[in-house]
Design a protein around this motif. Structure first.
Motif, PDB file in Angstrom:
ATOM      1  N   ASP A  23       3.604 -17.792 -11.356  1.00 24.95           N
ATOM      2  CA  ASP A  23       3.946 -19.231 -10.696  1.00 24.95           C
ATOM      3  C   ASP A  23       4.931 -19.852 -11.696  1.00 24.95           C
ATOM      4  OD1 ASP A  23       2.908 -18.878  -8.216  1.00 24.95           O
ATOM      5  OD2 ASP A  23       1.052 -19.982  -8.840  1.00 24.95           O
ATOM      6  N   PRO A  74      11.993 -10.344  -8.326  1.00 22.90           N
ATOM      7  CA  PRO A  74      11.405 -10.465  -6.888  1.00 22.90           C
ATOM      8  C   PRO A  74      11.597  -9.022  -6.044  1.00 22.90           C
ATOM      9  CG  PRO A  74      13.601 -11.601  -6.980  1.00 22.90           C
ATOM     10  CD  PRO A  74      13.421 -10.916  -8.219  1.00 22.90           C
ATOM     11  N   LEU A  77       8.155  -7.548  -5.481  1.00 25.04           N
ATOM     12  CA  LEU A  77       7.164  -8.277  -4.679  1.00 25.04           C
ATOM     13  C   LEU A  77       7.601  -8.112  -3.160  1.00 25.04           C
ATOM     14  CD1 LEU A  77       5.293 -10.556  -5.265  1.00 25.04           C
ATOM     15  CD2 LEU A  77       7.053 -12.035  -4.627  1.00 25.04           C
ATOM     16  N   ARG A  81       5.390  -7.339  -0.002  1.00 24.47           N
ATOM     17  CA  ARG A  81       5.445  -8.285   1.051  1.00 24.47           C
ATOM     18  C   ARG A  81       5.719  -7.282   2.517  1.00 24.47           C
ATOM     19  NH1 ARG A  81       8.618  -9.494   4.336  1.00 24.47           N
ATOM     20  NH2 ARG A  81      10.569  -8.761   2.981  1.00 24.47           N
ATOM     21  N   LEU A  84       2.686  -5.426   3.701  1.00 25.62           N
ATOM     22  CA  LEU A  84       1.801  -6.559   4.419  1.00 25.62           C
ATOM     23  C   LEU A  84       2.170  -6.816   5.680  1.00 25.62           C
ATOM     24  CD1 LEU A  84       0.472  -8.726   1.476  1.00 25.62           C
ATOM     25  CD2 LEU A  84      -0.913  -7.281   3.166  1.00 25.62           C
ATOM     26  N   GLU A  85       3.544  -7.539   5.583  1.00 24.79           N
ATOM     27  CA  GLU A  85       4.026  -8.024   6.860  1.00 24.79           C
ATOM     28  C   GLU A  85       4.082  -6.946   8.106  1.00 24.79           C
ATOM     29  OE1 GLU A  85       8.380  -9.785   7.924  1.00 24.79           O
ATOM     30  OE2 GLU A  85       7.171 -11.163   6.512  1.00 24.79           O
ATOM     31  N   GLU A  88       0.457  -6.188   9.119  1.00 23.83           N
ATOM     32  CA  GLU A  88      -0.433  -7.436   9.701  1.00 23.83           C
ATOM     33  C   GLU A  88       0.170  -7.265  10.983  1.00 23.83           C
ATOM     34  OE1 GLU A  88       0.643 -11.115   8.676  1.00 23.83           O
ATOM     35  OE2 GLU A  88      -1.015 -11.958   9.250  1.00 23.83           O
TER      36      GLU A  88
ATOM     37  N   ASP B  78      -3.922 -11.986   6.191  1.00 28.54           N
ATOM     38  CA  ASP B  78      -2.952 -13.209   6.395  1.00 28.54           C
ATOM     39  C   ASP B  78      -2.780 -13.911   5.171  1.00 28.54           C
ATOM     40  OD1 ASP B  78      -1.167 -14.379   8.055  1.00 28.54           O
ATOM     41  OD2 ASP B  78      -2.560 -16.101   8.061  1.00 28.54           O
ATOM     42  N   ALA B  80      -2.922 -12.999   2.116  1.00 24.68           N
ATOM     43  CA  ALA B  80      -2.439 -12.470   1.256  1.00 24.68           C
ATOM     44  C   ALA B  80      -0.939 -12.415   1.761  1.00 24.68           C
ATOM     45  CB  ALA B  80      -2.812 -10.946   1.033  1.00 24.68           C
ATOM     46  N   ARG B  81      -0.650 -12.018   2.962  1.00 23.11           N
ATOM     47  CA  ARG B  81       0.928 -12.189   3.258  1.00 23.11           C
ATOM     48  C   ARG B  81       1.570 -13.469   3.184  1.00 23.11           C
ATOM     49  NH1 ARG B  81       3.251 -14.301   6.300  1.00 23.11           N
ATOM     50  NH2 ARG B  81       1.459 -14.870   7.685  1.00 23.11           N
ATOM     51  N   TRP B  83       0.475 -15.694   0.842  1.00 24.11           N
ATOM     52  CA  TRP B  83       1.027 -15.840  -0.405  1.00 24.11           C
ATOM     53  C   TRP B  83       2.191 -15.335  -0.798  1.00 24.11           C
ATOM     54  CZ3 TRP B  83       1.793 -13.501  -5.107  1.00 24.11           C
ATOM     55  CH2 TRP B  83       1.763 -14.368  -6.448  1.00 24.11           C
ATOM     56  N   LEU B  84       2.357 -13.977  -0.545  1.00 24.71           N
ATOM     57  CA  LEU B  84       3.523 -13.482  -0.923  1.00 24.71           C
ATOM     58  C   LEU B  84       4.994 -13.956  -0.170  1.00 24.71           C
ATOM     59  CD1 LEU B  84       2.220  -9.781  -0.795  1.00 24.71           C
ATOM     60  CD2 LEU B  84       3.303 -10.823  -2.851  1.00 24.71           C
ATOM     61  N   GLU B  85       4.554 -14.255   0.989  1.00 19.40           N
ATOM     62  CA  GLU B  85       5.763 -14.516   1.579  1.00 19.40           C
ATOM     63  C   GLU B  85       6.271 -15.980   1.099  1.00 19.40           C
ATOM     64  OE1 GLU B  85       6.517 -15.754   6.329  1.00 19.40           O
ATOM     65  OE2 GLU B  85       6.398 -13.642   5.864  1.00 19.40           O
ATOM     66  N   HIS B  87       5.612 -17.324  -2.132  1.00 19.44           N
ATOM     67  CA  HIS B  87       6.222 -16.964  -3.250  1.00 19.44           C
ATOM     68  C   HIS B  87       7.363 -16.033  -3.326  1.00 19.44           C
ATOM     69  CE1 HIS B  87       2.362 -18.441  -4.345  1.00 19.44           C
ATOM     70  NE2 HIS B  87       2.690 -18.619  -5.484  1.00 19.44           N
ATOM     71  N   GLU B  88       7.774 -15.143  -2.438  1.00 17.68           N
ATOM     72  CA  GLU B  88       8.922 -14.510  -2.592  1.00 17.68           C
ATOM     73  C   GLU B  88      10.319 -15.528  -2.207  1.00 17.68           C
ATOM     74  OE1 GLU B  88       9.626 -11.801   0.385  1.00 17.68           O
ATOM     75  OE2 GLU B  88      11.026 -10.634  -0.820  1.00 17.68           O
ATOM     76  N   PHE B  90      10.206 -18.753  -2.484  1.00 17.58           N
ATOM     77  CA  PHE B  90      10.346 -19.808  -3.357  1.00 17.58           C
ATOM     78  C   PHE B  90      11.038 -19.138  -4.606  1.00 17.58           C
ATOM     79  CE2 PHE B  90       8.368 -22.084  -7.040  1.00 17.58           C
ATOM     80  CZ  PHE B  90       8.921 -23.394  -6.817  1.00 17.58           C
TER      81      PHE B  90
END
Lengths: 113, 113
Positions: A23, A74, A77, A81, A84-85, A88, B78, B80-81, B83-85, B87-88, B90
């Motif tokens: 962060d 990134p 990362l 992602r 997970l995406e 999910e 969800d 976790a996803r 969070w990752l999404e 941050h990525e 950002f």
DNA sequence: AATTTATTTAACTTATTGGTTGAATAACCT
DNA sequence: AGGTTATTCAACCAATAAGTTAAATAAATT
């Protein structure tokens, strides 16, 4: 190949200190010393955390003079992602389909219960 | 609250056996015995992995007769996803902005180097 | 009631993790 | 050259993780 990359990325993200470091790095690159300021940890501990993040491909540490400047990478990362995406979405889809079948749809049509 | 939930979810996902179990569960619910078949592990080991997944909120284990039927709970995933999404997105944004500024934008306008 | 089947729990082992302290390395500043 | 500053490395420690085997629990079958 992506196999243990995911291991390392998820493991790296599983620690709150490391997530906090990430962060902080989002606000811009920073030296190891600068990064360890907000934590009640030794320099060495933060250096180790950075090692974990680096081996996971999430952070790049670059020597600049006597200090090391860290910044986010990134790409790794994105692996996490993406995993997970995809899952999910896939799972939610599956669950919706199952729920639509009264909720016991194990695929085996034996009709019992 | 979400704090250590993320710890547990990411830690749960950091193990390839547990990810494989989740993949398998995506095809429908399954008993512990059924789940442990494809792995060169003991029953007890798989049961432990399921405990980790359950404590992370990713899997629900329900007693049905003498067997336990497991199924995926995508809610924690969800977290976790998300969070990752976040941050990525950002981070990528930030990095693009930084790159546009030659790459040294630490935010401190002291002008040195 | 006794036995088998499904699963968990307990005790143990080995490896890994997250932290420490103190020495080592290397760059900068007199 | 000598001293300070930034960081890592090495050795160590306590806690956790991942696996095992063996005993415990509980439902199903005979």
């Amino acid at each position: 190949m992506v196999e243990y990359t995911l291991d390392r990325v998820f493991k790296a993200l599983a620690d709150p200190t490391r997530r906090a470091i990430l962060d902080r790095l989002a606000a811009g690159e920073a030296t190891v010393g600068h990064l360890s300021e907000p934590f009640p940890l030794t320099f060495a501990a933060v250096s180790k955390h950075l090692g974990v993040l680096e081996r996971a491909g999430l952070v790049i540490r670059e020597a600049r003079g006597r200090e090391r400047v860290c910044r986010i990478d990134p790409a790794a990362l994105d692996d996490a992602r993406a995993w997970l995406e995809f899952h999910e979405r896939f799972w939610t889809e599956r669950l919706n389909a199952l729920n639509a079948l009264v909720g016991t749809g194990s695929g085996k049509p034996d009709g019992s219960r």
